[in-house]
Scaffold this motif. Sequence first.
Motif, PDB file in Angstrom:
ATOM      1  N   ASN A  22       0.822  -1.213   0.000  1.00  0.00           N
ATOM      2  CA  ASN A  22       0.000   0.000   0.000  1.00  0.00           C
ATOM      3  C   ASN A  22       0.856   1.264   0.000  1.00  0.00           C
ATOM      4  N   VAL A  23       1.903   1.270   0.797  1.00  0.00           N
ATOM      5  CA  VAL A  23       2.794   2.435   0.853  1.00  0.00           C
ATOM      6  C   VAL A  23       3.490   2.634  -0.497  1.00  0.00           C
ATOM      7  N   ALA A  24       3.957   1.557  -1.102  1.00  0.00           N
ATOM      8  CA  ALA A  24       4.626   1.654  -2.404  1.00  0.00           C
ATOM      9  C   ALA A  24       3.655   2.101  -3.494  1.00  0.00           C
ATOM     10  N   SER A  25       2.422   1.627  -3.430  1.00  0.00           N
ATOM     11  CA  SER A  25       1.427   2.021  -4.423  1.00  0.00           C
ATOM     12  C   SER A  25       1.097   3.507  -4.315  1.00  0.00           C
ATOM     13  N   ILE A  26       0.854   3.971  -3.099  1.00  0.00           N
ATOM     14  CA  ILE A  26       0.558   5.395  -2.891  1.00  0.00           C
ATOM     15  C   ILE A  26       1.782   6.237  -3.242  1.00  0.00           C
ATOM     16  N   GLY A  27       2.957   5.765  -2.864  1.00  0.00           N
ATOM     17  CA  GLY A  27       4.184   6.490  -3.189  1.00  0.00           C
ATOM     18  C   GLY A  27       4.433   6.605  -4.677  1.00  0.00           C
ATOM     19  N   SER A  28       4.125   5.561  -5.428  1.00  0.00           N
ATOM     20  CA  SER A  28       4.343   5.617  -6.876  1.00  0.00           C
ATOM     21  C   SER A  28       3.374   6.584  -7.543  1.00  0.00           C
ATOM     22  N   VAL A  29       2.137   6.635  -7.069  1.00  0.00           N
ATOM     23  CA  VAL A  29       1.179   7.598  -7.626  1.00  0.00           C
ATOM     24  C   VAL A  29       1.624   9.021  -7.296  1.00  0.00           C
ATOM     25  N   LEU A  30       2.077   9.254  -6.069  1.00  0.00           N
ATOM     26  CA  LEU A  30       2.570  10.579  -5.692  1.00  0.00           C
ATOM     27  C   LEU A  30       3.819  10.954  -6.490  1.00  0.00           C
ATOM     28  N   ALA A  31       4.671   9.989  -6.770  1.00  0.00           N
ATOM     29  CA  ALA A  31       5.873  10.259  -7.558  1.00  0.00           C
ATOM     30  C   ALA A  31       5.507  10.659  -8.989  1.00  0.00           C
ATOM     31  N   ILE A  32       4.478  10.044  -9.558  1.00  0.00           N
ATOM     32  CA  ILE A  32       4.017  10.424 -10.898  1.00  0.00           C
ATOM     33  C   ILE A  32       3.510  11.860 -10.878  1.00  0.00           C
ATOM     34  N   ILE A  33       2.772  12.218  -9.855  1.00  0.00           N
ATOM     35  CA  ILE A  33       2.271  13.591  -9.732  1.00  0.00           C
ATOM     36  C   ILE A  33       3.440  14.568  -9.582  1.00  0.00           C
ATOM     37  N   LEU A  34       4.457  14.195  -8.815  1.00  0.00           N
ATOM     38  CA  LEU A  34       5.627  15.056  -8.650  1.00  0.00           C
ATOM     39  C   LEU A  34       6.416  15.216  -9.953  1.00  0.00           C
TER      40      LEU A  34
END
Length: 139
Positions: A22-34
Amino acid sequence: MERSLGEDLTRQRSRSTRVIENVASIGSVLAIILVFHNFVSAYLCFFGAQCTPDAQQITTYRVLAVITPLLVLVAIGSALYNRRRWRLVWHGLVAVTAVAALVLFAVPYIRWSDTLPQVNNFENGEQCYTGGTGFCQGG
């Protein structure tokens, strides 16, 4: 009924890998936004100004270009470990989006065609770029 030590360890390991997923999934979506935010901040200009990314924006892109695929791979690996097939579909979509974002929102911008101007050198050493007016027909 008491649970065995092996069952407790299995449940705890499964729970921890789900948290990691879950942390990696949320982190990857946030990284795409960044990645998108970094691209916009590097190239959004008004009133005909020439925008060029600075060293910080280039470094930010390079760091995100490493972190984003790693987060996606961790999420996919955790989903495979937990045998969560429907989550694999989600992680696959995130992976495709991450690759597209890293290619389309690259800083500095990836040039798909050679748009560099042709340079003509004169006898006196001056250079003339094609496409302009004045002394240099084309520059």
